[in-house]
Write a protein that holds these residues in place. Structure first.
Motif, PDB file in Angstrom:
ATOM      1  N   VAL A  94       4.109 -53.720  20.227  1.00 18.83           N
ATOM      2  CA  VAL A  94       3.104 -54.001  21.247  1.00 18.83           C
ATOM      3  C   VAL A  94       3.772 -54.237  22.600  1.00 18.83           C
ATOM      4  N   GLY A  95       4.934 -54.862  22.580  1.00 17.32           N
ATOM      5  CA  GLY A  95       5.654 -55.125  23.828  1.00 17.32           C
ATOM      6  C   GLY A  95       6.167 -53.887  24.518  1.00 17.32           C
ATOM      7  N   ASN A  96       6.205 -52.751  23.814  1.00 16.31           N
ATOM      8  CA  ASN A  96       6.688 -51.502  24.413  1.00 16.31           C
ATOM      9  C   ASN A  96       5.577 -50.696  25.078  1.00 16.31           C
ATOM     10  N   LEU A  97       4.319 -51.040  24.791  1.00 20.69           N
ATOM     11  CA  LEU A  97       3.221 -50.147  25.161  1.00 20.69           C
ATOM     12  C   LEU A  97       3.097 -49.945  26.665  1.00 20.69           C
ATOM     13  N   THR A 107       5.987 -45.212  19.567  1.00 19.75           N
ATOM     14  CA  THR A 107       5.933 -46.476  20.308  1.00 19.75           C
ATOM     15  C   THR A 107       7.295 -47.161  20.373  1.00 19.75           C
ATOM     16  N   ALA A 108       8.249 -46.695  19.582  1.00 18.45           N
ATOM     17  CA  ALA A 108       9.606 -47.257  19.624  1.00 18.45           C
ATOM     18  C   ALA A 108      10.526 -46.474  20.558  1.00 18.45           C
ATOM     19  N   ILE A 109      10.032 -45.396  21.181  1.00 16.79           N
ATOM     20  CA  ILE A 109      10.878 -44.602  22.083  1.00 16.79           C
ATOM     21  C   ILE A 109      11.437 -45.451  23.234  1.00 16.79           C
ATOM     22  N   PRO A 110      10.660 -46.335  23.860  1.00 15.75           N
ATOM     23  CA  PRO A 110      11.226 -47.102  24.971  1.00 15.75           C
ATOM     24  C   PRO A 110      12.457 -47.917  24.603  1.00 15.75           C
ATOM     25  N   GLU A 111      12.562 -48.338  23.337  1.00 19.57           N
ATOM     26  CA  GLU A 111      13.738 -49.126  22.947  1.00 19.57           C
ATOM     27  C   GLU A 111      14.849 -48.269  22.357  1.00 19.57           C
ATOM     28  N   GLU A 112      14.488 -47.166  21.697  1.00 16.83           N
ATOM     29  CA  GLU A 112      15.496 -46.357  21.004  1.00 16.83           C
ATOM     30  C   GLU A 112      15.993 -45.165  21.837  1.00 16.83           C
ATOM     31  N   ARG A 113      15.096 -44.543  22.616  1.00 19.99           N
ATOM     32  CA  ARG A 113      15.483 -43.398  23.449  1.00 19.99           C
ATOM     33  C   ARG A 113      14.779 -43.467  24.806  1.00 19.99           C
ATOM     34  N   PRO A 114      15.068 -44.494  25.597  1.00 20.45           N
ATOM     35  CA  PRO A 114      14.392 -44.646  26.891  1.00 20.45           C
ATOM     36  C   PRO A 114      14.630 -43.480  27.842  1.00 20.45           C
ATOM     37  N   ASP A 115      15.709 -42.740  27.628  1.00 19.40           N
ATOM     38  CA  ASP A 115      15.987 -41.597  28.502  1.00 19.40           C
ATOM     39  C   ASP A 115      14.938 -40.499  28.398  1.00 19.40           C
ATOM     40  N   LEU A 116      14.167 -40.492  27.304  1.00 16.95           N
ATOM     41  CA  LEU A 116      13.139 -39.466  27.128  1.00 16.95           C
ATOM     42  C   LEU A 116      11.819 -39.823  27.813  1.00 16.95           C
ATOM     43  N   MET A 117      11.637 -41.062  28.193  1.00 12.85           N
ATOM     44  CA  MET A 117      10.359 -41.494  28.744  1.00 12.85           C
ATOM     45  C   MET A 117       9.922 -40.683  29.969  1.00 12.85           C
ATOM     46  N   PRO A 118      10.809 -40.389  30.939  1.00 16.12           N
ATOM     47  CA  PRO A 118      10.355 -39.637  32.116  1.00 16.12           C
ATOM     48  C   PRO A 118       9.859 -38.229  31.785  1.00 16.12           C
ATOM     49  N   ARG A 119      10.204 -37.708  30.622  1.00 16.84           N
ATOM     50  CA  ARG A 119       9.804 -36.351  30.259  1.00 16.84           C
ATOM     51  C   ARG A 119       8.442 -36.294  29.564  1.00 16.84           C
ATOM     52  N   ILE A 120       7.927 -37.431  29.122  1.00 13.36           N
ATOM     53  CA  ILE A 120       6.671 -37.431  28.372  1.00 13.36           C
ATOM     54  C   ILE A 120       5.507 -37.252  29.349  1.00 13.36           C
ATOM     55  N   THR A 161      13.294 -46.226   7.975  1.00 13.40           N
ATOM     56  CA  THR A 161      12.729 -47.170   8.925  1.00 13.40           C
ATOM     57  C   THR A 161      12.182 -46.436  10.145  1.00 13.40           C
ATOM     58  N   ILE A 162      11.316 -47.100  10.871  1.00 12.44           N
ATOM     59  CA  ILE A 162      10.752 -46.530  12.091  1.00 12.44           C
ATOM     60  C   ILE A 162      11.825 -46.265  13.139  1.00 12.44           C
ATOM     61  N   PRO A 163      12.775 -47.177  13.408  1.00  8.70           N
ATOM     62  CA  PRO A 163      13.822 -46.855  14.385  1.00  8.70           C
ATOM     63  C   PRO A 163      14.625 -45.607  14.017  1.00  8.70           C
ATOM     64  N   HIS A 164      14.897 -45.407  12.712  1.00  6.13           N
ATOM     65  CA  HIS A 164      15.599 -44.193  12.313  1.00  6.13           C
ATOM     66  C   HIS A 164      14.775 -42.955  12.653  1.00  6.13           C
ATOM     67  N   VAL A 165      13.467 -43.002  12.396  1.00  2.42           N
ATOM     68  CA  VAL A 165      12.611 -41.850  12.698  1.00  2.42           C
ATOM     69  C   VAL A 165      12.562 -41.602  14.200  1.00  2.42           C
ATOM     70  N   THR A 166      12.533 -42.669  14.989  1.00  2.00           N
ATOM     71  CA  THR A 166      12.518 -42.514  16.443  1.00  2.00           C
ATOM     72  C   THR A 166      13.797 -41.864  16.936  1.00  2.00           C
ATOM     73  N   ARG A 167      14.933 -42.303  16.424  1.00  2.00           N
ATOM     74  CA  ARG A 167      16.197 -41.690  16.838  1.00  2.00           C
ATOM     75  C   ARG A 167      16.282 -40.242  16.348  1.00  2.00           C
ATOM     76  N   ASP A 168      15.746 -39.977  15.163  1.00  2.00           N
ATOM     77  CA  ASP A 168      15.683 -38.594  14.674  1.00  2.00           C
ATOM     78  C   ASP A 168      14.821 -37.743  15.597  1.00  2.00           C
ATOM     79  N   PHE A 169      13.712 -38.308  16.054  1.00  2.00           N
ATOM     80  CA  PHE A 169      12.856 -37.612  17.017  1.00  2.00           C
ATOM     81  C   PHE A 169      13.676 -37.214  18.242  1.00  2.00           C
ATOM     82  N   GLY A 170      14.444 -38.147  18.756  1.00  2.00           N
ATOM     83  CA  GLY A 170      15.282 -37.845  19.915  1.00  2.00           C
ATOM     84  C   GLY A 170      16.283 -36.741  19.635  1.00  2.00           C
TER      85      GLY A 170
END
Length: 308
Positions: A225-228, A112-125, A78-87
């Motif tokens: 779309v709501g995360n963009l 696009t799922a980072i804001p919900e799965e790993r929001p702590d990474l957002m300031p680094r992007i 699933t996409i959430p699994h890939v996002t968490r793997d990314f983190g």
């Protein structure tokens, strides 16, 4: 080049490759397409190494169920699994400093799922490149065939998965009839280089049936779309080909509408595999984002030095 094994939260081993020093001022993370592997970005890795040398750190990896990473059961593709793997990959091989992130197809959906799965990474992007991808509503895709398209879209992943279950990899490599037709008619635009066709066909043949069907089912439910708007402060570029039948130009336009200040670039005649089909375009846009991140990192370092 250094190879790593990174273990996910649910115990899968991911194959990760890094280029460049651990203490590089900027890390560039390249997230690949569904049914592909880290070689999805091989043109960009080559060109970035040529351009930047060891001034940056480049990170590629095989998503769960892809390439040299561990297979995953269908329910965990699933996409959430890939996002968490990314983190998890970021934590392991790029734990500090600004990051530039690029995602192709499902790789972009995972971003696009980072804001919900790993929001702590957002300031680094510090830069975001979305390539041939979508924020959602993939049920509307017709593969360019308004009448038969939805039926074909829904059946093809399961036809490929069934072939993978019934036929050996060797037999499919000798007779890649369906895989080659999918690549030539659906995945690539014009022109088509034989080496790229062969590369994508090989990736399809090496993809497990669970990966094909699991991710397809989840992508049909994908809606970020709501995360963009969370990326409004991130320099963002969206790339799409006019002949992209999987994530058409209107999907790219919706991404740009959702991210304030995002740029949209449309490649005439290109299909879904822009990193292969238009490698110079993709690399050039990555360089714009990397240069901005390096400039920002340099300014931060100078400020910290002045304060100390």
């Amino acid at each position: 080049m250094t190879h790593h094994t990174v273990t996910t939260e649910d115990g899968l081993n991911l194959h990760v490759t890094t280029h460049g020093p651990d203490d590089a001022p900027v890390s560039v993370l390249l997230s690949h397409c569904w049914t592909a592997d880290e070689s999805d970005w091989h043109y960009q890795v080559r060109d970035l190494l040529s351009h930047y040398g060891h001034r940056i750190r480049i990170v590629t990896w095989d998503h769960r169920g892809h390439g040299q990473s561990d297979p995953a059961v269908e329910a965990d593709c699933t996409i959430p699994h890939v996002t968490r793997d990314f983190g998890t990959v970021v934590d392991a091989v790029a734990p500090s400093g600004p990051i530039v992130v690029a995602g192709h197809s499902v790789g972009g959906m995972a971003i696009t799922a980072i804001p919900e799965e790993r929001p702590d990474l957002m300031p680094r992007i510090a830069g975001l490149l979305l390539v041939s991808t979508s924020g959602g509503d993939l049920r509307t895709v017709t593969l360019g065939l308004p009448e038969m398209g939805p039926y074909l879209r829904d059946r093809l992943p399961f036809v490929l998965a069934t072939r993978a279950r019934l036929l050996s990899r060797t037999k499919r490599q000798r007779f890649p009839v369906i895989e080659r037709q999918v690549v030539r008619r659906i995945l690539l635009g014009r022109p088509q280089r034989p080496r790229d066709v062969g590369h994508v066909v090989d990736q399809l043949i090496n993809c497990s049936p669970e990966t094909m069907s699991g991710f397809f089912k989840d992508m049909m439910l994908h809606d970020r779309v709501g995360n963009l708007s969370a990326f409004d402060d991130v320099p963002t570029t969206v790339l799409v080909g006019t002949r992209d039948k999987l994530t058409p130009p209107d999907h790219a336009a919706k991404l740009v509408q959702g991210i304030h200040g995002a740029r949209l670039l449309v490649a005439p005649d290109a299909g879904h595999y822009l990193p292969f089909e238009r490698p110079t375009l993709v690399t050039d846009e990555l360089c714009v984002l990397i240069d901005g991140a390096l400039k920002g990192a340099g300014q931060t370092a100078a400020q910290n030095q002045a304060q100390s």
